[in-house]
Design a protein around this motif. Structure first.
Motif, mmCIF file in Angstrom:
data_model
loop_
_atom_site.group_PDB
_atom_site.id
_atom_site.type_symbol
_atom_site.label_atom_id
_atom_site.label_comp_id
_atom_site.label_asym_id
_atom_site.label_seq_id
_atom_site.Cartn_x
_atom_site.Cartn_y
_atom_site.Cartn_z
ATOM 1 N N HIS A 1 35.062 50.775 49.293
ATOM 2 C CA HIS A 1 34.383 49.669 49.982
ATOM 3 C C HIS A 1 32.924 49.654 49.505
ATOM 4 O O HIS A 1 32.009 50.059 50.227
ATOM 5 N N THR A 2 32.739 49.190 48.257
ATOM 6 C CA THR A 2 31.419 49.177 47.645
ATOM 7 C C THR A 2 31.150 47.824 46.993
ATOM 8 O O THR A 2 32.069 47.040 46.742
ATOM 9 N N PHE A 3 29.876 47.604 46.692
ATOM 10 C CA PHE A 3 29.467 46.354 46.046
ATOM 11 C C PHE A 3 30.083 46.234 44.652
ATOM 12 O O PHE A 3 30.605 45.184 44.279
ATOM 13 N N VAL A 4 30.047 47.324 43.867
ATOM 14 C CA VAL A 4 30.577 47.235 42.505
ATOM 15 C C VAL A 4 32.100 47.109 42.491
ATOM 16 O O VAL A 4 32.658 46.470 41.604
ATOM 17 N N GLN A 5 32.776 47.707 43.477
ATOM 18 C CA GLN A 5 34.235 47.550 43.541
ATOM 19 C C GLN A 5 34.599 46.096 43.802
ATOM 20 O O GLN A 5 35.586 45.585 43.272
ATOM 21 N N ARG A 6 33.769 45.430 44.590
ATOM 22 C CA ARG A 6 34.012 44.006 44.836
ATOM 23 C C ARG A 6 33.833 43.206 43.551
ATOM 24 O O ARG A 6 34.598 42.272 43.277
ATOM 25 N N LEU A 7 32.838 43.596 42.732
ATOM 26 C CA LEU A 7 32.660 42.923 41.445
ATOM 27 C C LEU A 7 33.865 43.162 40.539
ATOM 28 O O LEU A 7 34.300 42.257 39.819
ATOM 29 N N VAL A 8 34.418 44.377 40.579
ATOM 30 C CA VAL A 8 35.615 44.678 39.787
ATOM 31 C C VAL A 8 36.793 43.845 40.280
ATOM 32 O O VAL A 8 37.544 43.259 39.487
ATOM 33 N N ASP A 9 36.961 43.779 41.607
ATOM 34 C CA ASP A 9 38.067 43.008 42.189
ATOM 35 C C ASP A 9 37.978 41.529 41.808
ATOM 36 O O ASP A 9 39.001 40.863 41.625
#
Length: 460
Positions: A134-142
């Motif tokens: 649950h991170t900002f960069v994981q959201r960018l990856v998603d």
């Protein structure tokens, strides 16, 4: 066939700026858990130990009902405990903790997860990540804006979007899976995964048949890689319950062990439980016996007075030295709605202010991306004044651009014809953007500062 766990837990403060361990880890016959506290000066170590204390009650040899529902209830209880602590001690506002926990019940493993700590499964030599950051960069990856490799090097990879903070909307992801003999599980904080790649995790888990050896090897790898964060690893092997290989004594590491919020005891046998009950009864009886103090002699009273004075002098001298040291420290924080460099420590001690504004910067918090603004409000600690000024310079590069109105050039009557003024680069860029139409959009670049695009627009 009944299954059980053979486990071990290890934790290290890391090689960074941390003065204490904000991780809390637990390995027991029925519970594997890691909580990574956040908040810096707002007591992340307190948050992780509070949450783990609530989860530790799940390490029971028998209970009725839905194991996943029970795990979810304990997560909510941990969240409530954080809220109650902040209500009792407002200076702790802003603290929070990740939580990743596995509960074994029969042949099922219930998993709860919130934050960026992780849970891995090694089965048949293949490693699988069971949690989703649950991170900002994981959201960018998603969203397909960056790749997994780019996420590992992203400057904002530590910005977390969901943790337990005491807010009623803090919910964990829940799932259930079957426990198979031979499976190997790893629950860890991001202090490990920020340094050691998944492929290496798989090699270590597969190579070591002893969970304690594997856990220590993982911590050592993170330290050799320069691990700047706290590092916590819980490793467990699923074994045949009748093989005699299962562990029975819980292991507590990190802040929860230091603070004593969770005490490891061997309560897995009837004899151990009877001994624990006997100790409790004995202590209760002792509490009922009134204490009779021997009247102190005159010499003893004089000695106590002198000892107290010596202790007072030492404490005063130490306190002055500590305060003098604190005034040589700097951090970047918020002064009203502006970014400022502070001298001192981010936390106050009772009524004593431990910091003051050293340099107020011409940089508004509202001009920064939301996640960066929150980091500043929470205080960004640095090594010295030069590092503080460097950090402010970095923040300026993340500031949202503001439109400046241009004044049309004034025309002075003249008999000599004048050449029309050349178009400015900004005007040219605007014309090019307008001609591109709404379908044209910039291609995401990993080097672009997050939040300087859509986030700036929404902030306005």
């Amino acid at each position: 066939m009944a299954v059980a766990l053979r486990y071990a837990a290890r934790s290290d403060i890391g090689l960074g700026r941390y003065k204490n361990n904000q991780d809390s880890g637990y390995a027991g016959p029925h519970l594997l858990a890691v909580c990574d506290g956040m908040g810096g000066h707002a007591a992340g170590d307190v948050a992780s130990s509070i949450a783990l204390a609530q989860l530790a009650t799940l390490d029971a040899d028998s209970y009725s009902g839905d194991d996943l529902a029970r795990l979810a209830e304990r997560i909510r209880a941990a969240n409530r405990a954080l809220s109650e602590r902040v209500h009792a001690e407002p200076e702790l506002a802003g603290m929070g903790t990740t939580t990743t926990a596995l509960v074994l019940h029969g042949q099922r493993l219930a998993l709860a997860h919130i934050g960026d700590s992780r849970c891995y499964l090694l089965r048949g030599g293949e490693i699988t990540r069971l949690t989703h950051d649950h991170t900002f960069v994981q959201r960018l990856v998603d969203e397909g804006k960056i790749t997994e490799d780019e996420a590992e090097r992203h400057p904002q990879r530590s910005v977390i979007t969901r943790v337990l903070t005491g807010d009623s909307e803090d919910d964990a992801d829940l799932s259930v899976r079957e426990a198979r003999i031979g499976d190997r599980y790893l629950v860890c904080s991001d202090g490990l995964t920020a340094v050691v790649r998944d492929a290496t995790l798989a090699e270590v888990l597969d190579e070591h048949d002893d969970p304690a050896t594997a856990a220590q090897a993982l911590v050592d790898l993170a330290l050799r890689g320069g691990g700047a964060d706290n590092i916590t690893c819980v490793v467990a092997h699923v074994v045949d319950a009748s093989s005699g290989q299962a562990s029975s004594v819980p292991e507590v590491v990190g802040s929860a062990a230091v603070r004593g919020t969770v005490q490891p005891t061997d309560a897995s046998t009837p004899a151990a439980k009877a001994a624990a009950l006997d100790r409790q009864v004995t202590d209760d009886e002792a509490d009922d016996v009134p204490a009779v103090a021997e009247p102190p002699s005159r010499a003893r009273r004089a000695f106590r007075v002198v000892a107290a004075l010596v202790v007072l002098v030492v404490l005063c001298a130490g306190g002055y030295a500590a305060y003098s040291w604190s005034q040589q420290q700097y951090y970047v924080g918020a002064s009203g709605d502006q970014v400022a460099i502070f001298r001192g420590l981010p936390q106050d001690i009772g009524p004593l202010r431990m910091s003051h504004v050293y340099e107020k910067q011409d940089l508004a918090l509202s001009d920064l991306p939301e996640y960066t603004s929150e980091q500043v409000r929470g205080a960004i600690t640095v090594d010295d004044l030069a590092a503080a000024r460097t950090k402010v310079a970095e923040l300026r590069t993340q500031a949202c651009p503001t439109d400046t109105a241009t004044t049309p050039p004034t025309t002075t009557p003249s008999s000599t014809p004048t050449t029309p003024p050349a178009a400015t680069p900004s005007a040219t860029a605007s014309s090019a953007t307008a001609s591109a139409g709404p379908s044209a959009s910039p291609t995401p670049s990993p080097s672009a500062t997050p939040g300087s695009g859509a986030d700036c627009g929404s902030a306005g």
